[in-house]
Design a protein around this motif. Sequence first.
Motif, PDB file in Angstrom:
ATOM      1  N   PRO A 145       0.828  -1.213   0.000  1.00  0.00           N
ATOM      2  CA  PRO A 145       0.000   0.000   0.000  1.00  0.00           C
ATOM      3  C   PRO A 145       0.858   1.256   0.000  1.00  0.00           C
ATOM      4  CG  PRO A 145       0.012  -0.993   2.185  1.00  0.00           C
ATOM      5  CD  PRO A 145       0.768  -1.926   1.277  1.00  0.00           C
TER       6      PRO A 145
ATOM      7  N   LYS B 100     -13.087  -6.688  -6.434  1.00  0.00           N
ATOM      8  CA  LYS B 100     -11.705  -6.315  -6.123  1.00  0.00           C
ATOM      9  C   LYS B 100     -10.923  -7.609  -5.914  1.00  0.00           C
ATOM     10  CE  LYS B 100     -13.214  -3.971  -2.649  1.00  0.00           C
ATOM     11  NZ  LYS B 100     -13.266  -3.311  -1.344  1.00  0.00           N
TER      12      LYS B 100
ATOM     13  N   ALA C 228      -8.677   7.994  -4.091  1.00  0.00           N
ATOM     14  CA  ALA C 228      -8.000   6.997  -3.259  1.00  0.00           C
ATOM     15  C   ALA C 228      -9.011   5.937  -2.853  1.00  0.00           C
ATOM     16  CB  ALA C 228      -7.405   7.641  -2.010  1.00  0.00           C
TER      17      ALA C 228
ATOM     18  N   ASP D 116      -7.994  -4.730  -1.546  1.00  0.00           N
ATOM     19  CA  ASP D 116      -8.063  -3.268  -1.574  1.00  0.00           C
ATOM     20  C   ASP D 116      -6.769  -2.614  -2.075  1.00  0.00           C
ATOM     21  OD1 ASP D 116     -10.719  -3.305  -0.479  1.00  0.00           O
ATOM     22  OD2 ASP D 116      -9.824  -3.755   1.468  1.00  0.00           O
ATOM     23  N   ALA D 117      -5.640  -2.964  -1.483  1.00  0.00           N
ATOM     24  CA  ALA D 117      -4.384  -2.345  -1.922  1.00  0.00           C
ATOM     25  C   ALA D 117      -4.090  -2.694  -3.375  1.00  0.00           C
ATOM     26  CB  ALA D 117      -3.220  -2.774  -1.029  1.00  0.00           C
TER      27      ALA D 117
ATOM     28  N   ALA E 248      -6.472  -0.762  -5.794  1.00  0.00           N
ATOM     29  CA  ALA E 248      -6.100   0.657  -5.897  1.00  0.00           C
ATOM     30  C   ALA E 248      -4.818   0.828  -6.693  1.00  0.00           C
ATOM     31  CB  ALA E 248      -5.952   1.259  -4.503  1.00  0.00           C
ATOM     32  N   ASN E 249      -3.816   0.013  -6.399  1.00  0.00           N
ATOM     33  CA  ASN E 249      -2.549   0.110  -7.125  1.00  0.00           C
ATOM     34  C   ASN E 249      -2.740  -0.170  -8.614  1.00  0.00           C
ATOM     35  OD1 ASN E 249      -1.266   0.751  -4.732  1.00  0.00           O
ATOM     36  ND2 ASN E 249      -0.530  -1.326  -4.371  1.00  0.00           N
TER      37      ASN E 249
ATOM     38  N   SER F  62      -3.495   4.051  -2.508  1.00  0.00           N
ATOM     39  CA  SER F  62      -3.995   2.933  -1.703  1.00  0.00           C
ATOM     40  C   SER F  62      -3.737   3.244  -0.228  1.00  0.00           C
ATOM     41  CB  SER F  62      -3.326   1.619  -2.107  1.00  0.00           C
ATOM     42  OG  SER F  62      -1.917   1.729  -2.102  1.00  0.00           O
TER      43      SER F  62
ATOM     44  N   ILE G  91      -4.395   1.582   3.501  1.00  0.00           N
ATOM     45  CA  ILE G  91      -4.767   0.356   4.198  1.00  0.00           C
ATOM     46  C   ILE G  91      -4.810   0.637   5.702  1.00  0.00           C
ATOM     47  CG2 ILE G  91      -4.020  -1.996   4.783  1.00  0.00           C
ATOM     48  CD1 ILE G  91      -5.243  -1.734   1.989  1.00  0.00           C
TER      49      ILE G  91
END
Length: 168
Positions: free
Chosen positions: A10, A96, A117, A126-127, A130-131, A137, A139
């Motif tokens: 993250p 995701k 974000a 999640d990370a 986003a990445n 990201s 976390i």
Amino acid sequence: MIKKRFSLIPLHLFRSITDVKSDFLEKQGIRFLMLDLDNTIAAYNEHVLSEEVTNWIAEIRNSGIELFIISNSTRKKRVESHSDSIGAGFIMQSSKPSPKSLHDAMELKGYPPEASALAGDQIFTDALAANRAGIASIIVRPKRFTNPFLALRYYIEVPIRAMCKNKY
């Protein structure tokens, strides 16, 4: 702009979602904050947001940052209820770590990746999402471990979380 990358690390790591302050987001240029629901803003068995999270949401919204829920949950009633309680849109069954739902939300709300974000509790969903989407990201620690699988997953994530350079 954040480069799209296939990375589990993250960009930012916080103890709790309520530790992510509006002035921090503003300094990062974030105007659109997508939130994971389960174990990020509410534990799996919470049907009402805590007072602490409700106050945090008010602070974030008062700063002009728009909120949006991105959840892998299939529990429509739960996602809608929490979304309504914070006055935010949502996408559920988001798949995701696919970045598609993040791109869909940004397009729907009119925000570019550099102003967006995703905050969540999981590295592998999640990370990574986003990445892959090229957005910041964020976390946080899971709110509560409700089963052994979640505790094991978090234990596996510890070395990856340790690699994050921006810890708050």
